[in-house]
Design a protein around this motif. Structure first.
Motif, PDB file in Angstrom:
ATOM      1  N   SER A   1       0.840  -1.250  -0.024  1.00 33.08           N
ATOM      2  CA  SER A   1       0.013  -0.015  -0.153  1.00 33.08           C
ATOM      3  C   SER A   1       0.670   1.210   0.026  1.00 33.08           C
ATOM      4  CB  SER A   1      -0.993   0.127   1.175  1.00 33.08           C
ATOM      5  OG  SER A   1      -0.101  -0.230   2.298  1.00 33.08           O
ATOM      6  N   GLU A   2       2.138   1.284   0.494  1.00 32.84           N
ATOM      7  CA  GLU A   2       2.950   2.586   0.557  1.00 32.84           C
ATOM      8  C   GLU A   2       3.395   2.608  -0.890  1.00 32.84           C
ATOM      9  OE1 GLU A   2       7.308   3.373   2.518  1.00 32.84           O
ATOM     10  OE2 GLU A   2       5.993   2.243   3.705  1.00 32.84           O
ATOM     11  N   GLU A   3       3.834   1.377  -1.522  1.00 35.26           N
ATOM     12  CA  GLU A   3       4.284   1.826  -2.875  1.00 35.26           C
ATOM     13  C   GLU A   3       3.316   2.267  -3.787  1.00 35.26           C
ATOM     14  OE1 GLU A   3       7.782  -1.926  -3.031  1.00 35.26           O
ATOM     15  OE2 GLU A   3       5.587  -2.115  -3.306  1.00 35.26           O
ATOM     16  N   ILE A   4       2.166   1.826  -3.583  1.00 34.53           N
ATOM     17  CA  ILE A   4       1.044   2.379  -4.485  1.00 34.53           C
ATOM     18  C   ILE A   4       0.666   3.755  -4.221  1.00 34.53           C
ATOM     19  CG2 ILE A   4      -1.639   2.139  -4.801  1.00 34.53           C
ATOM     20  CD1 ILE A   4       0.124  -0.055  -6.192  1.00 34.53           C
ATOM     21  N   LYS A   5       0.928   4.223  -2.883  1.00 36.01           N
ATOM     22  CA  LYS A   5       0.732   5.549  -2.649  1.00 36.01           C
ATOM     23  C   LYS A   5       1.794   6.223  -3.267  1.00 36.01           C
ATOM     24  CE  LYS A   5       0.233   8.495   1.535  1.00 36.01           C
ATOM     25  NZ  LYS A   5       1.198   9.592   1.023  1.00 36.01           N
ATOM     26  N   GLN A   6       3.141   5.905  -3.015  1.00 30.99           N
ATOM     27  CA  GLN A   6       4.176   6.716  -3.954  1.00 30.99           C
ATOM     28  C   GLN A   6       3.781   6.693  -5.335  1.00 30.99           C
ATOM     29  OE1 GLN A   6       7.667   4.368  -2.762  1.00 30.99           O
ATOM     30  NE2 GLN A   6       7.611   5.329  -0.724  1.00 30.99           N
TER      31      GLN A   6
ATOM     32  N   LYS B   1       1.067   6.750  -6.854  1.00 33.16           N
ATOM     33  CA  LYS B   1      -0.105   7.779  -7.075  1.00 33.16           C
ATOM     34  C   LYS B   1       0.276   9.163  -6.715  1.00 33.16           C
ATOM     35  CE  LYS B   1      -4.055   4.549  -6.421  1.00 33.16           C
ATOM     36  NZ  LYS B   1      -5.225   4.162  -5.639  1.00 33.16           N
ATOM     37  N   ASP B   2       1.077   9.414  -5.752  1.00 31.83           N
ATOM     38  CA  ASP B   2       1.553  10.648  -5.495  1.00 31.83           C
ATOM     39  C   ASP B   2       2.483  11.134  -6.688  1.00 31.83           C
ATOM     40  OD1 ASP B   2       0.418  10.853  -2.986  1.00 31.83           O
ATOM     41  OD2 ASP B   2       2.161  10.287  -1.732  1.00 31.83           O
TER      42      ASP B   2
ATOM     43  N   THR C   1       0.078  12.405  -9.411  1.00 26.19           N
ATOM     44  CA  THR C   1      -0.496  13.590  -8.978  1.00 26.19           C
ATOM     45  C   THR C   1       0.559  15.013  -9.161  1.00 26.19           C
ATOM     46  OG1 THR C   1      -1.910  12.599  -7.467  1.00 26.19           O
ATOM     47  CG2 THR C   1      -1.720  14.724  -7.280  1.00 26.19           C
TER      48      THR C   1
ATOM     49  N   SER D   1      -3.266  -3.075  -8.555  1.00 20.73           N
ATOM     50  CA  SER D   1      -3.859  -2.451  -7.723  1.00 20.73           C
ATOM     51  C   SER D   1      -5.527  -2.060  -7.555  1.00 20.73           C
ATOM     52  CB  SER D   1      -3.068  -1.196  -6.867  1.00 20.73           C
ATOM     53  OG  SER D   1      -3.212  -0.140  -7.691  1.00 20.73           O
ATOM     54  N   GLU D   2      -5.582  -1.616  -8.942  1.00 25.11           N
ATOM     55  CA  GLU D   2      -6.909  -1.271  -9.188  1.00 25.11           C
ATOM     56  C   GLU D   2      -7.947  -2.307  -9.494  1.00 25.11           C
ATOM     57  OE1 GLU D   2      -6.339   1.366 -12.663  1.00 25.11           O
ATOM     58  OE2 GLU D   2      -5.342   2.836 -11.245  1.00 25.11           O
TER      59      GLU D   2
END
Length: 196
Positions: free
Chosen positions: A26-31, A33-34, A37, A55-56
């Motif tokens: 989840s941390e890698e997915i957040k990175q 997506k960030d 963005t 992840s989607e």
């Protein structure tokens, strides 16, 4: 749902396990997506794009885990079924073979004769199954013949066509396979399978 079914059809279980093991945290997915963005004009590299798309998929990790468990379960059931089938076939052969009963009768008669009137054992009638592997070790006075050879010769004399006679015993590899099964472990595995 269609995506998961398509993935299951297109990829082997090994590939799915590898994908499951390298899935993004989840941390890698957040990175990722960030990064999208903050830098919308930059295209993601293929590995990051792949991880993002995985992840989607809703409940991707859980679905892959289910595929793995389902496959392992099917393999376990197949293995148990084969072992049970082997044990059943051997038991049926051992209990229903008239020819095997003849061989056992010969062994019993010879054993009773050899042990009759023995000073150490007295009149020992019958035999235990543990004696069967030792039949090849008992030899004649001149060492030219073993008790096993004599039993086979005696059995062949009872056959109508000794040249085409087949000894009435199961295949040794089948017996070894059946004997190697530890029933307590087998029973525990069966209990686990029935609970699932």
């Amino acid at each position: 749902m269609r995506c998961i079914i398509l993935i299951r059809l297109l990829f082997s279980l090994d590939v799915l396990q590898q994908i499951y093991e390298v899935r993004a945290t989840s941390e890698e997915i957040k990175q990722i997506k960030d990064h999208l963005t903050n830098h919308p004009d930059q295209i993601l590299d293929k590995p990051e794009q792949f991880l993002l798309e995985l992840s989607e998929i809703p409940y991707f990790a859980e679905r892959i885990a289910c595929f793995v468990i389902q496959s392992e379960f099917n393999d376990a059931v197949f293995s148990v079924r084969n072992k049970l089938s082997n044990i059943k076939a051997i038991c049926e052969k051992l209990t229903s073979s008239k020819e095997l009963k003849k061989v056992i009768a010969i062994i019993l008669a010879l054993g009773n004769f050899m042990n009759g009137g023995n000073l150490q054992r007295g009149q020992a009638d019958g035999f235990g199954l543990d004696i069967l592997p030792k039949l090849k070790d008992v030899k004649s006075k001149d060492n030219s013949l073993t008790l096993l050879h004599y039993i086979v010769k005696t059995y062949l004399k009872t056959c109508e066509d000794p040249l085409s006679a087949i000894l009435p015993i199961p295949e040794p590899s089948d017996v070894e396979q059946a004997a190697s099964i530890q029933l307590t472990i087998f029973n525990n595995n069966y209990q686990i399978c029935t609970k699932i």
